[in-house]
Design a protein around this motif. Structure first.
Motif, PDB file in Angstrom:
ATOM      1  N   PRO A 121      -7.553  39.167 110.538  1.00  0.00           N
ATOM      2  CA  PRO A 121      -8.735  39.382 109.684  1.00  0.00           C
ATOM      3  C   PRO A 121      -9.243  38.042 109.142  1.00  0.00           C
ATOM      4  CG  PRO A 121      -6.899  40.809 109.032  1.00  0.00           C
ATOM      5  CD  PRO A 121      -6.340  39.786 109.986  1.00  0.00           C
ATOM      6  N   GLY A 122     -10.504  37.930 108.817  1.00  0.00           N
ATOM      7  CA  GLY A 122     -11.021  36.705 108.205  1.00  0.00           C
ATOM      8  C   GLY A 122     -10.406  36.513 106.827  1.00  0.00           C
ATOM      9  N   PHE A 123     -10.376  35.257 106.378  1.00  0.00           N
ATOM     10  CA  PHE A 123      -9.837  34.966 105.049  1.00  0.00           C
ATOM     11  C   PHE A 123     -10.931  35.045 103.983  1.00  0.00           C
ATOM     12  CE2 PHE A 123      -6.855  32.207 107.633  1.00  0.00           C
ATOM     13  CZ  PHE A 123      -5.757  33.033 107.454  1.00  0.00           C
ATOM     14  N   THR A 124     -10.525  35.386 102.771  1.00  0.00           N
ATOM     15  CA  THR A 124     -11.418  35.311 101.612  1.00  0.00           C
ATOM     16  C   THR A 124     -10.997  34.142 100.735  1.00  0.00           C
ATOM     17  OG1 THR A 124     -11.956  37.667 101.537  1.00  0.00           O
ATOM     18  CG2 THR A 124     -12.122  36.462  99.470  1.00  0.00           C
ATOM     19  N   ASP A 125     -11.913  33.207 100.503  1.00  0.00           N
ATOM     20  CA  ASP A 125     -11.682  32.161  99.502  1.00  0.00           C
ATOM     21  C   ASP A 125     -12.234  32.710  98.189  1.00  0.00           C
ATOM     22  OD1 ASP A 125     -11.497  29.973  97.871  1.00  0.00           O
ATOM     23  OD2 ASP A 125     -12.237  28.534  99.360  1.00  0.00           O
ATOM     24  N   LEU A 126     -11.331  33.098  97.313  1.00  0.00           N
ATOM     25  CA  LEU A 126     -11.730  33.828  96.110  1.00  0.00           C
ATOM     26  C   LEU A 126     -12.227  32.914  94.982  1.00  0.00           C
ATOM     27  CD1 LEU A 126     -11.786  36.828  95.229  1.00  0.00           C
ATOM     28  CD2 LEU A 126      -9.440  36.581  94.423  1.00  0.00           C
ATOM     29  N   HIS A 127     -12.139  31.603  95.219  1.00  0.00           N
ATOM     30  CA  HIS A 127     -12.602  30.681  94.163  1.00  0.00           C
ATOM     31  C   HIS A 127     -12.846  29.283  94.727  1.00  0.00           C
ATOM     32  CE1 HIS A 127     -13.104  29.129  90.105  1.00  0.00           C
ATOM     33  NE2 HIS A 127     -12.291  28.140  90.417  1.00  0.00           N
ATOM     34  N   VAL A 128     -14.108  28.909  94.811  1.00  0.00           N
ATOM     35  CA  VAL A 128     -14.434  27.578  95.343  1.00  0.00           C
ATOM     36  C   VAL A 128     -15.715  27.057  94.687  1.00  0.00           C
ATOM     37  CG1 VAL A 128     -15.608  28.632  97.360  1.00  0.00           C
ATOM     38  CG2 VAL A 128     -14.848  26.245  97.490  1.00  0.00           C
ATOM     39  N   HIS A 129     -15.741  25.754  94.408  1.00  0.00           N
ATOM     40  CA  HIS A 129     -16.922  25.122  93.797  1.00  0.00           C
ATOM     41  C   HIS A 129     -17.681  24.351  94.879  1.00  0.00           C
ATOM     42  CE1 HIS A 129     -15.526  25.666  89.536  1.00  0.00           C
ATOM     43  NE2 HIS A 129     -14.365  25.725  90.145  1.00  0.00           N
ATOM     44  N   PHE A 147     -18.757  29.084  92.993  1.00  0.00           N
ATOM     45  CA  PHE A 147     -19.469  28.494  91.862  1.00  0.00           C
ATOM     46  C   PHE A 147     -20.517  27.520  92.416  1.00  0.00           C
ATOM     47  CE2 PHE A 147     -17.199  28.644  87.580  1.00  0.00           C
ATOM     48  CZ  PHE A 147     -16.381  29.719  87.895  1.00  0.00           C
ATOM     49  N   ALA A 148     -21.724  27.569  91.873  1.00  0.00           N
ATOM     50  CA  ALA A 148     -22.724  26.542  92.187  1.00  0.00           C
ATOM     51  C   ALA A 148     -22.788  25.599  90.977  1.00  0.00           C
ATOM     52  CB  ALA A 148     -24.067  27.189  92.492  1.00  0.00           C
ATOM     53  N   ALA A 153     -13.222  21.230  94.091  1.00  0.00           N
ATOM     54  CA  ALA A 153     -12.473  20.061  94.438  1.00  0.00           C
ATOM     55  C   ALA A 153     -11.182  19.876  93.639  1.00  0.00           C
ATOM     56  CB  ALA A 153     -13.344  18.827  94.237  1.00  0.00           C
ATOM     57  N   GLY A 154     -10.827  20.877  92.781  1.00  0.00           N
ATOM     58  CA  GLY A 154      -9.489  20.833  92.193  1.00  0.00           C
ATOM     59  C   GLY A 154      -8.498  20.871  93.343  1.00  0.00           C
TER      60      GLY A 154
END
Ligand code: GUN
Ligand code: FE
Length: 430
Positions: free
Chosen positions: A67-75, A133-134, A324-325
């Motif tokens: 299955p495709g991955f979900t990136d649940l938090h990215v800036h 996040f934008a 970028a954390g």
């Protein structure tokens, strides 16, 4: 969530297959067929069932289908400075590195070129869904949403809100932030995206006044919008929240009292490294998703979240790159980091929280985070059809590996080069 109406459209993928049914074990097949009808998975079979025998078969032979991955938090706006300036802890890193970079997105040209690189990275890798996040800028946020929509990936994107403790050239007024959010939501509505959704995004309590949080809570209610933010990431941050909000018994209350954490609100909180008993109970009771971001937590010296404890408690947990954390958008790396960090945490610091095993990391990266989008992240019947095809033949070994070992190896050895096919909601995007 509406599924595109591709009536009568179906196909079958053939190869080795791995996916999660539950959080503790991996379901694998060395040779199987994954069936998609109208964008929805009909399950995995060792022989093609009679009723699907007229569907076309895309043969991937010995390649691995997951299955495709979900990136649940990215800036997204921090992508350009990933992997640099990592010698600071959270609050200093935000003011010295992050706010100056995010300010650049005021300019259309910078935003266009920078978001193009970010979106291309997401497009070619194994991620099919992302919660993003934008910046505070409505124009740049719309640009990012337009670009993501173009890829065929599915995402939630948030215009960031912040009205305090941010440099004067980047901060918003409370009123300005609310008005800009209304304007942004109206623009999103007018675009009529198929795969790109808005999510309310108070940056975190240190940068959002109670008044702003209350207004966002009202908007979430009025427009039935989900919410994303940060919670209990670093110790200095948590101390600062105590000073700013002495009436709150714990950090999570500062969101709950504004209706941003609530029983039928869909909310994702990044980190929860230092959540106490009451906060954990609050997260669980309200069905809050935790975006576990192990790479970021190491880089910013935040700590190590007790991920296995959250899973054992029945809390919904996914993985986030937190670029970028985190220095890399790779969800392969996020799985490895989750396992590795949990082992160190257990050995060095806390024997009461067991290390994660690989199937749990895979679950978080697929079904755990995918749940934020509905029935996403598995090949069980009824799931939206997101699949990634991996050619791991170049990751040399003399051993004949089964699908389970091949899948585990991905966390340690795979990268974007090994992704050779990608399907989102039943649509082949490459
Ligand atoms: N807390 C508030 N803003 C941020 C951010 O941009 N990154 C991380 N990791 N934590 C935050
Ligand atoms: Fe973050």
């Amino acid at each position: 969530m509406d599924i595109r109406d591709d009536s009568g459209y179906g196909f079958i993928l053939h190869g080795a297959v791995a996916y999660s049914e539950n959080k503790s074990s991996l379901k694998t097949f060395d040779d199987a067929y994954v069936i998609c009808v109208n964008g929805i998975c009909e399950g995995v079979y060792e022989q093609i069932p009679e009723e699907f025998s007229n569907l076309p078969v895309e043969d991937y032979w010995d390649k691995l289908i997951i299955p495709g991955f979900t990136d649940l938090h990215v800036h997204a706006p921090q992508y350009q400075i990933r992997g640099t300036g990592m010698d600071l802890t959270l609050m200093d890193w935000l003011s010295q590195n992050i706010y100056p970079e995010e300010m650049r997105y005021k300019g259309k040209r910078y935003a266009e070129r920078a978001y193009d690189l970010f979106v291309e990275d997401l497009y070619v890798g194994p991620t099919t869904r992302a919660v993003v996040f934008a910046t505070k800028h409505v124009g740049a946020t719309m640009l990012l949403m337009d670009m993501l929509e173009e890829t065929g990936l599915v995402s939630y994107v948030g215009k960031v809100n912040m009205d305090r403790n941010v440099p004067s050239s980047y901060v918003e007024t409370t009123d300005g932030s609310i008005r800009a959010t209304e304007k942004w939501l109206a623009e999103v509505k007018s675009r009529g995206y198929e795969n790109t959704y808005p999510i309310l995004t108070p940056r975190f309590t240190p940068s959002c006044s109670r008044e702003l949080m209350d207004a966002l809570g009202e908007m979430a209610e009025k427009y039935h919008l989900p919410v994303q933010s940060h919670l209990s990431e670093g110790l200095e941050e948590i101390e600062f929240v105590k000073q700013l909000e002495p009436d709150a018994a714990y950090y999570g209350q500062t969101y709950e009292r504004s209706g941003l954490i609530k029983k039928d609100r869909k909310t994702v909180m990044a980190h929860c490294v230092w959540s106490g008993m009451k906060e954990i109970a609050q997260i669980k009771e309200n069905g809050v998703f935790i975006a576990h971001c192990p790479d970021s937590n190491m880089n910013l010296m935040s700590g190590a979240a007790p991920a296995s404890r959250y899973l054992d408690e029945g809390i919904r947990v996914g993985l986030g790159s937190d670029v970028a954390g985190g220095s890399n958008t790779s969800m392969f790396r996020a799985m490895r980091d989750a396992v590795t960090v949990s082992k160190l945490r257990w050995r060095i610091f806390d024997r009461s929280v067991r290390p994660l095993r690989f199937p749990e990391a895979f679950y978080m990266a697929t079904k755990g985070g995918g749940e934020f989008f509905g029935k996403v992240g598995s090949f069980e019947r009824g799931y939206e059809f997101d699949a990634v095809v991996i050619d791991d033949s170049q990751i040399a070994t003399m051993h004949k590996l089964d699908a389970a070992l091949r899948t585990e190896r991905l966390a340690y050895l795979a990268d974007d080069r090994h992704v050779v096919g990608k399907y989102v909601r039943g649509r082949k995007i490459y």
